[in-house]
Motif scaffolding. Structure first.
Motif, PDB file in Angstrom:
ATOM      1  N   ARG A 188       0.824  -1.195   0.000  1.00 11.07           N
ATOM      2  CA  ARG A 188       0.000   0.000   0.000  1.00 11.07           C
ATOM      3  C   ARG A 188       0.862   1.250   0.000  1.00 11.07           C
ATOM      4  N   ARG A 189       0.219   2.354  -0.312  1.00 10.08           N
ATOM      5  CA  ARG A 189       0.928   3.634  -0.375  1.00 10.08           C
ATOM      6  C   ARG A 189       1.470   4.039   0.993  1.00 10.08           C
ATOM      7  N   ILE A 190       0.699   3.819   2.044  1.00  6.16           N
ATOM      8  CA  ILE A 190       1.139   4.203   3.396  1.00  6.16           C
ATOM      9  C   ILE A 190       2.367   3.394   3.818  1.00  6.16           C
ATOM     10  N   ASP A 191       2.450   2.158   3.360  1.00  4.71           N
ATOM     11  CA  ASP A 191       3.625   1.338   3.666  1.00  4.71           C
ATOM     12  C   ASP A 191       4.881   1.921   3.023  1.00  4.71           C
ATOM     13  N   ARG A 192       4.750   2.358   1.794  1.00  5.33           N
ATOM     14  CA  ARG A 192       5.892   2.976   1.118  1.00  5.33           C
ATOM     15  C   ARG A 192       6.278   4.291   1.782  1.00  5.33           C
ATOM     16  N   ILE A 193       5.277   5.086   2.154  1.00  2.00           N
ATOM     17  CA  ILE A 193       5.555   6.366   2.811  1.00  2.00           C
ATOM     18  C   ILE A 193       6.292   6.138   4.128  1.00  2.00           C
ATOM     19  N   LEU A 194       5.814   5.205   4.937  1.00  2.00           N
ATOM     20  CA  LEU A 194       6.472   4.907   6.210  1.00  2.00           C
ATOM     21  C   LEU A 194       7.884   4.364   6.004  1.00  2.00           C
ATOM     22  N   THR A 195       8.060   3.552   4.983  1.00  2.00           N
ATOM     23  CA  THR A 195       9.384   2.998   4.703  1.00  2.00           C
ATOM     24  C   THR A 195      10.379   4.103   4.373  1.00  2.00           C
TER      25      THR A 195
END
Length: 91
Positions: free
Chosen positions: A12-19
């Motif tokens: 998901r997009r939030i996973d990439r942002i957090l990464t």
């Protein structure tokens, strides 16, 4: 064509942002830490660390490393929950 395998859950997009946020914060903190080590080894006096950008450079690792750890921990928890829900939906 999708690059995800049928058994894998999509990222998901939030996973990439957090990464990338956690990676950026940790890299910045480690860079500031090494800048402090290099400045100290170069002979910068203690009173020079109180002027200019040095107080910010000294504060970033103290705040950034714990924040980066919390972001990685949040990403780990979200990933575990997401994969658990995906497993429940398949069965």
């Amino acid at each position: 064509m999708s690059s995800a395998k049928p058994d894998e859950t999509p990222v998901r997009r939030i996973d990439r942002i957090l990464t990338f946020m956690s990676l950026g914060v940790i890299v910045l903190s480690v860079g500031c830490f090494f800048a402090l080590l290099i400045a100290d080894a170069a002979g910068l006096e203690a009173e020079d660390f109180g002027r200019g950008a040095w107080p910010v450079v000294a504060t970033v690792p103290m705040i950034g490393l714990p924040v980066g750890f919390v972001l990685i921990f949040a990403l780990l928890i979200m990933s575990i929950i997401r994969k658990g829900r995906a497993t429940d939906q398949r069965s």
